[in-house]
Design a protein around this motif. Structure first.
Motif, PDB file in Angstrom:
ATOM      1  N   LEU A 100      -5.250  -2.803  -9.491  1.00  0.00           N
ATOM      2  CA  LEU A 100      -4.949  -3.846  -8.499  1.00  0.00           C
ATOM      3  C   LEU A 100      -3.482  -4.267  -8.559  1.00  0.00           C
ATOM      4  O   LEU A 100      -2.860  -4.542  -7.529  1.00  0.00           O
ATOM      5  CB  LEU A 100      -5.835  -5.067  -8.728  1.00  0.00           C
ATOM      6  CG  LEU A 100      -7.277  -4.980  -8.203  1.00  0.00           C
ATOM      7  CD1 LEU A 100      -8.089  -6.156  -8.733  1.00  0.00           C
ATOM      8  CD2 LEU A 100      -7.290  -4.965  -6.680  1.00  0.00           C
ATOM      9  N   SER A 101      -2.902  -4.306  -9.767  1.00  0.00           N
ATOM     10  CA  SER A 101      -1.515  -4.741  -9.912  1.00  0.00           C
ATOM     11  C   SER A 101      -0.530  -3.796  -9.235  1.00  0.00           C
ATOM     12  O   SER A 101       0.614  -4.166  -8.961  1.00  0.00           O
ATOM     13  CB  SER A 101      -1.149  -4.890 -11.396  1.00  0.00           C
ATOM     14  OG  SER A 101      -1.040  -3.624 -12.029  1.00  0.00           O
ATOM     15  N   GLY A 102      -0.970  -2.583  -8.949  1.00  0.00           N
ATOM     16  CA  GLY A 102      -0.099  -1.621  -8.276  1.00  0.00           C
ATOM     17  C   GLY A 102       0.262  -2.036  -6.866  1.00  0.00           C
ATOM     18  O   GLY A 102       1.263  -1.562  -6.310  1.00  0.00           O
ATOM     19  N   ARG A 103      -0.529  -2.929  -6.283  1.00  0.00           N
ATOM     20  CA  ARG A 103      -0.240  -3.388  -4.918  1.00  0.00           C
ATOM     21  C   ARG A 103       1.120  -4.060  -4.832  1.00  0.00           C
ATOM     22  O   ARG A 103       1.851  -3.909  -3.862  1.00  0.00           O
ATOM     23  CB  ARG A 103      -1.340  -4.351  -4.459  1.00  0.00           C
ATOM     24  CG  ARG A 103      -1.189  -4.838  -3.030  1.00  0.00           C
ATOM     25  CD  ARG A 103      -1.363  -3.685  -2.054  1.00  0.00           C
ATOM     26  NE  ARG A 103      -1.214  -4.105  -0.678  1.00  0.00           N
ATOM     27  CZ  ARG A 103      -0.033  -4.205  -0.047  1.00  0.00           C
ATOM     28  NH1 ARG A 103       1.093  -3.919  -0.691  1.00  0.00           N
ATOM     29  NH2 ARG A 103       0.029  -4.586   1.201  1.00  0.00           N
ATOM     30  N   ALA A 121      -8.948  -0.503  -4.553  1.00  0.00           N
ATOM     31  CA  ALA A 121      -8.890  -0.195  -5.987  1.00  0.00           C
ATOM     32  C   ALA A 121     -10.186   0.455  -6.446  1.00  0.00           C
ATOM     33  O   ALA A 121     -10.173   1.418  -7.223  1.00  0.00           O
ATOM     34  CB  ALA A 121      -8.609  -1.466  -6.786  1.00  0.00           C
ATOM     35  N   SER A 122     -11.302  -0.049  -5.951  1.00  0.00           N
ATOM     36  CA  SER A 122     -12.606   0.529  -6.303  1.00  0.00           C
ATOM     37  C   SER A 122     -12.725   1.953  -5.784  1.00  0.00           C
ATOM     38  O   SER A 122     -13.222   2.842  -6.486  1.00  0.00           O
ATOM     39  CB  SER A 122     -13.735  -0.339  -5.737  1.00  0.00           C
ATOM     40  OG  SER A 122     -13.732  -1.628  -6.298  1.00  0.00           O
ATOM     41  N   VAL A 149      -5.648   6.219 -14.516  1.00  0.00           N
ATOM     42  CA  VAL A 149      -5.567   4.829 -14.069  1.00  0.00           C
ATOM     43  C   VAL A 149      -4.164   4.514 -13.543  1.00  0.00           C
ATOM     44  O   VAL A 149      -4.013   3.846 -12.511  1.00  0.00           O
ATOM     45  CB  VAL A 149      -5.949   3.878 -15.224  1.00  0.00           C
ATOM     46  CG1 VAL A 149      -5.582   2.428 -14.886  1.00  0.00           C
ATOM     47  CG2 VAL A 149      -7.441   3.980 -15.520  1.00  0.00           C
ATOM     48  N   LEU A 150      -3.124   5.016 -14.220  1.00  0.00           N
ATOM     49  CA  LEU A 150      -1.758   4.751 -13.774  1.00  0.00           C
ATOM     50  C   LEU A 150      -1.462   5.431 -12.437  1.00  0.00           C
ATOM     51  O   LEU A 150      -0.724   4.895 -11.612  1.00  0.00           O
ATOM     52  CB  LEU A 150      -0.759   5.203 -14.839  1.00  0.00           C
ATOM     53  CG  LEU A 150      -0.724   4.366 -16.123  1.00  0.00           C
ATOM     54  CD1 LEU A 150       0.315   4.918 -17.090  1.00  0.00           C
ATOM     55  CD2 LEU A 150      -0.435   2.900 -15.829  1.00  0.00           C
ATOM     56  N   ILE A 151      -2.023   6.610 -12.222  1.00  0.00           N
ATOM     57  CA  ILE A 151      -1.831   7.273 -10.927  1.00  0.00           C
ATOM     58  C   ILE A 151      -2.549   6.498  -9.831  1.00  0.00           C
ATOM     59  O   ILE A 151      -2.009   6.294  -8.728  1.00  0.00           O
ATOM     60  CB  ILE A 151      -2.317   8.736 -10.987  1.00  0.00           C
ATOM     61  CG1 ILE A 151      -1.404   9.551 -11.911  1.00  0.00           C
ATOM     62  CG2 ILE A 151      -2.321   9.358  -9.583  1.00  0.00           C
ATOM     63  CD1 ILE A 151      -1.874  10.972 -12.152  1.00  0.00           C
ATOM     64  N   ALA A 152      -3.785   6.042 -10.121  1.00  0.00           N
ATOM     65  CA  ALA A 152      -4.502   5.216  -9.148  1.00  0.00           C
ATOM     66  C   ALA A 152      -3.715   3.948  -8.840  1.00  0.00           C
ATOM     67  O   ALA A 152      -3.624   3.502  -7.693  1.00  0.00           O
ATOM     68  CB  ALA A 152      -5.894   4.874  -9.687  1.00  0.00           C
ATOM     69  N   ARG A 153      -3.124   3.360  -9.884  1.00  0.00           N
ATOM     70  CA  ARG A 153      -2.292   2.163  -9.705  1.00  0.00           C
ATOM     71  C   ARG A 153      -1.110   2.451  -8.775  1.00  0.00           C
ATOM     72  O   ARG A 153      -0.780   1.649  -7.892  1.00  0.00           O
ATOM     73  CB  ARG A 153      -1.791   1.688 -11.068  1.00  0.00           C
ATOM     74  CG  ARG A 153      -0.839   0.506 -11.032  1.00  0.00           C
ATOM     75  CD  ARG A 153      -0.365   0.162 -12.443  1.00  0.00           C
ATOM     76  NE  ARG A 153       0.564  -0.959 -12.446  1.00  0.00           N
ATOM     77  CZ  ARG A 153       1.874  -0.845 -12.253  1.00  0.00           C
ATOM     78  NH1 ARG A 153       2.399   0.375 -12.078  1.00  0.00           N
ATOM     79  NH2 ARG A 153       2.653  -1.905 -12.248  1.00  0.00           N
TER      80      ARG A 153
END
Length: 263
Positions: A100-103, A121-122, A149-153
């Motif tokens: 979520l913080s990646g937004r 995010a989900s 997770v970092l790529i998803a972010r």
């Protein structure tokens, strides 16, 4: 043009780190950057993201000419994933909150996410097979899980350019192939970002990557379509020893020729 670098040189103290870099990346191209330690790969990435200013030359990223724009705004369209980023993540933060913080590209979640952000995010965690990691703290994740997770972010902000800086470092064979399969998924998205993939290892260059740049001692040794770059002749010149190349499932696998003398 996604990236347009013209005559870029960067010097630190009395040492030339990058020398006369000329490089263009067009839309629909996905590039690999290959170089040995100390070749200038990280310096080039820092210049592309506006964290380092070249000593001379021009840099244009996503249609923005550096020196004429606020690079902080340009960075919002660039996702950058590296092992160095892991050190800045909060160990107790859950995988879901990290994504979520990646937004907002922040270290930690400081604003209340919208329903749309929560849904995205989900979806990202589900797409990459990370549903089970949702509520786990970052410290409890394996190296491969952390990279996913970092790529998803990085994808939360829908970047137009995604830089993957040696994402397979420290991964075992199975984890590496799982992560590479995930990267292929990203490249296959019709509205996905342009990819820059930095590696030491030729075998990590997937079929989805169309071009490769060989960086050696701060200068471009060669750049172009893989069929012209990933050849025994070109790689032998680049590494300085005889190189054999075997192709399997669209990937190139290299080995040092038996007649080579390693110094």
């Amino acid at each position: 043009m996604i990236i347009d670098v013209k005559n870029v040189t960067w010097k630190r103290d009395n040492t030339t780190i990058l020398r006369e870099i000329n490089w263009q990346v067009k839309k629909s191209e996905h590039w690999c950057i290959v170089g040995l330690n100390g070749s200038g790969k990280t310096s080039l990435l820092q210049i592309l993201c506006g964290y380092t200013w070249p000593t001379q030359g021009e840099v244009q990223v996503l249609g923005n000419r550096y020196g004429e724009v606020d690079v902080r705004e340009v960075r919002k369209s660039i996702g950058w994933v590296s092992t160095a980023l892991m050190a800045h993540m909060h160990d107790n933060e859950t995988a879901f909150r990290l994504v979520l913080s990646g937004r907002e590209a922040t270290i930690g979640l400081y604003n209340t996410p919208s329903e749309e952000d929560i849904e995205k995010a989900s979806e990202l965690l589900h797409t990459f097979g990370c549903d089970a990691l949702k509520n786990r703290p970052f410290r409890a994740l394996s190296q491969g899980e952390r990279q996913k997770v970092l790529i998803a972010r990085a994808l939360m902000a829908s970047p137009r350019l995604l830089i993957l800086d040696e994402p397979c470092t420290g991964l075992d064979l199975l984890s590496r192939e799982q992560l590479l399969a995930m990267i292929e998924q990203i490249a296959a998205q019709p509205d996905g970002p342009t990819l820059l993939y930095v590696t030491h290892h030729i075998e990590e260059i997937l079929p989805c990557f169309t071009h490769t740049l060989l960086l050696k001692q701060g200068a471009i040794e060669a750049a172009g379509e893989n069929r012209h770059i990933l050849t025994p002749e070109q790689l032998t010149r680049f590494f300085g020893v005889p190189i054999d190349v075997r192709t399997s499932q669209g990937r190139s696998w290299v080995s040092i020729g038996e007649e080579a003398t390693i110094r």
